[in-house]
Design a protein around this motif. Structure first.
Motif, PDB file in Angstrom:
ATOM      1  N   LEU A   4       0.829  -1.194   0.000  1.00 51.72           N
ATOM      2  CA  LEU A   4       0.000   0.000   0.000  1.00 51.72           C
ATOM      3  C   LEU A   4       0.866   1.247   0.000  1.00 51.72           C
ATOM      4  CD1 LEU A   4      -2.804  -0.916   2.581  1.00 51.72           C
ATOM      5  CD2 LEU A   4      -2.889  -1.058   0.089  1.00 51.72           C
ATOM      6  N   HIS A  44      -5.884  -2.338  15.639  1.00 52.94           N
ATOM      7  CA  HIS A  44      -7.043  -3.089  15.157  1.00 52.94           C
ATOM      8  C   HIS A  44      -7.656  -3.855  16.319  1.00 52.94           C
ATOM      9  CE1 HIS A  44      -9.383  -6.283  13.226  1.00 52.94           C
ATOM     10  NE2 HIS A  44      -9.452  -5.484  12.173  1.00 52.94           N
ATOM     11  N   ASP A  85     -21.982  -1.521   6.414  1.00 53.68           N
ATOM     12  CA  ASP A  85     -22.175  -1.673   4.978  1.00 53.68           C
ATOM     13  C   ASP A  85     -23.406  -0.868   4.567  1.00 53.68           C
ATOM     14  OD1 ASP A  85     -23.064  -2.672   2.410  1.00 53.68           O
ATOM     15  OD2 ASP A  85     -21.665  -4.328   2.692  1.00 53.68           O
ATOM     16  N   GLN A  92     -18.491  -3.484   9.091  1.00 50.85           N
ATOM     17  CA  GLN A  92     -17.390  -3.694   8.157  1.00 50.85           C
ATOM     18  C   GLN A  92     -16.058  -3.605   8.896  1.00 50.85           C
ATOM     19  OE1 GLN A  92     -18.421  -0.515   5.288  1.00 50.85           O
ATOM     20  NE2 GLN A  92     -18.444  -2.112   3.733  1.00 50.85           N
ATOM     21  N   ASP A  93     -15.086  -4.387   8.445  1.00 47.05           N
ATOM     22  CA  ASP A  93     -13.755  -4.295   9.017  1.00 47.05           C
ATOM     23  C   ASP A  93     -13.131  -2.966   8.594  1.00 47.05           C
ATOM     24  OD1 ASP A  93     -12.239  -5.861  10.760  1.00 47.05           O
ATOM     25  OD2 ASP A  93     -10.795  -6.338   9.190  1.00 47.05           O
ATOM     26  N   PRO A  94     -12.410  -2.298   9.470  1.00 40.60           N
ATOM     27  CA  PRO A  94     -11.819  -1.002   9.115  1.00 40.60           C
ATOM     28  C   PRO A  94     -10.752  -1.134   8.040  1.00 40.60           C
ATOM     29  CG  PRO A  94     -10.983  -1.748  11.234  1.00 40.60           C
ATOM     30  CD  PRO A  94     -12.102  -2.681  10.863  1.00 40.60           C
ATOM     31  N   ASP A  95     -10.663  -0.120   7.193  1.00 39.66           N
ATOM     32  CA  ASP A  95      -9.661  -0.054   6.140  1.00 39.66           C
ATOM     33  C   ASP A  95      -8.483   0.772   6.650  1.00 39.66           C
ATOM     34  OD1 ASP A  95      -8.568   1.765   3.718  1.00 39.66           O
ATOM     35  OD2 ASP A  95      -9.177  -0.187   2.930  1.00 39.66           O
ATOM     36  N   GLU A  98      -7.850   4.213   5.114  1.00 39.57           N
ATOM     37  CA  GLU A  98      -8.851   5.176   5.547  1.00 39.57           C
ATOM     38  C   GLU A  98      -8.595   5.623   6.977  1.00 39.57           C
ATOM     39  OE1 GLU A  98     -13.736   5.662   5.912  1.00 39.57           O
ATOM     40  OE2 GLU A  98     -12.851   3.734   5.347  1.00 39.57           O
ATOM     41  N   PHE A 116      -3.723  -5.695  11.877  1.00 39.05           N
ATOM     42  CA  PHE A 116      -3.870  -5.611  10.423  1.00 39.05           C
ATOM     43  C   PHE A 116      -2.858  -6.545   9.735  1.00 39.05           C
ATOM     44  CE2 PHE A 116      -5.711  -1.644  11.907  1.00 39.05           C
ATOM     45  CZ  PHE A 116      -6.824  -1.475  11.098  1.00 39.05           C
ATOM     46  N   VAL A 119      -2.901  -6.998   5.846  1.00 41.73           N
ATOM     47  CA  VAL A 119      -2.712  -5.824   4.978  1.00 41.73           C
ATOM     48  C   VAL A 119      -1.241  -5.743   4.575  1.00 41.73           C
ATOM     49  CG1 VAL A 119      -2.964  -3.327   4.808  1.00 41.73           C
ATOM     50  CG2 VAL A 119      -4.599  -4.652   6.165  1.00 41.73           C
TER      51      VAL A 119
END
Length: 207
Positions: A4, A44, A85, A92-95, A98, A116, A119
Motif C-alpha cells: 500500500l 485493530h 455496509d 465492516q472491518d476497518p480499512d 482510511e 492488520f 494488509v
C-alpha cells in the motif's frame, strides 16, 4: 500482493494474540518521544467496543446521524464513527488506509500499527518461540524483521526455512532501545522513498 502507498512512514507490529504487541509499544513510544519523533498508533480491535456512553450528548448526536462525531476540550479530542455496509447495515472491518487518512498527518512523522496482519505494508513480527505459535514471516514477505525473546531457539527452528526468512534481522525483545533504532531507520528510509516519489521534500523532521 502490492504494498500500500501511505502519505507518511508506516510500520506495523504483527503477532498472534498474547505475544506482547501492546507491551512492546508501551516501551517504544516513550523512547520515540525522547527522540522527538511524532508518532501515532492505529490499533485493530477484533471485537465491538464503545468509548462513548448512552446519555452523553456526543452519544446521542452520533446515534442521531452525526458521522463522524468529534468531541474536543482543552485537554483532548475524540472522534467516533460507526462502520456499516451501506447496503445491508452489517459491520465492516476497518480499512487501514482510511484510518490513517483520519489522522492529523500534518502533525505526525510516522504511524505505528498494531494488528492488520493481512494488509500489505512493512511489519515487525513479535515472536516468542515458547508459545508454539507458527512464524508469520514464513508466509508473509511484508515482515521486515523479527523481534524475539529467544533468538537462539528461533534460529534453530528456521534452519531449513529458506534464505529470505533467515536473512531477516532479529531484534531482542528485551532491548527496546535497539528496536527503536531499527524503527527510526525504517522511518528514515520510508521518508526518503516518499520524497523521491513526490519529487518534493517533506517538512523538516526529527530524524
Amino acid at each position: 500482493m502490492l504494498m500500500l502507498n501511505f502519505p507518511l512512514p508506516v510500520l506495523g507490529f504483527a503477532a498472534f494474540s498474547g505475544s506482547g504487541k501492546t507491551t512492546l509499544l508501551k516501551k517504544l513510544l516513550p523512547l520515540l518521544v525522547k527522540r522527538e519523533l511524532r508518532t501515532a498508533v492505529v490499533k485493530h480491535a477484533h471485537h465491538a467496543f464503545e468509548v462513548d456512553h448512552p446519555g452523553k450528548d456526543s452519544f446521542e448526536l452520533r446515534k442521531a446521524g452525526a458521522a463522524p462525531m468529534l468531541v474536543a476540550s482543552s485537554q483532548r479530542m475524540a472522534m467516533m464513527l460507526d462502520f456499516s455496509d451501506p447496503e445491508n447495515g452489517e459491520a465492516q472491518d476497518p480499512d487501514l488506509l482510511e484510518m490513517i487518512d483520519y489522522l492529523p498527518l500534518h502533525r505526525l512523522d510516522c504511524v505505528l500499527v498494531e494488528g492488520f496482519k493481512a494488509v500489505p505494508f512493512p511489519k515487525i513480527e513479535i515472536h516468542r518461540p515458547a508459545t508454539g505459535k507458527p512464524l508469520i514471516a514464513l508466509d508473509d514477505s511484508n515482515i521486515i524483521a523479527i523481534a524475539t525473546n529467544d533468538a537462539a531457539k528461533l534460529k534453530e527452528s528456521l534452519r531449513d526455512s529458506g534464505e529470505r526468512v533467515n536473512l531477516l534481522p532479529l531484534l531482542d525483545l528485551n532491548d527496546p532501545d535497539a528496536i527503536v533504532d531499527f524503527v527510526v531507520e525504517q522511518v528514515r528510509q520510508q521518508r526518503l522513498t516518499l520524497q523521491t516519489k513526490s519529487g518534493t521534500e517533506n517538512k523538516p523532521g526529527a530524524l
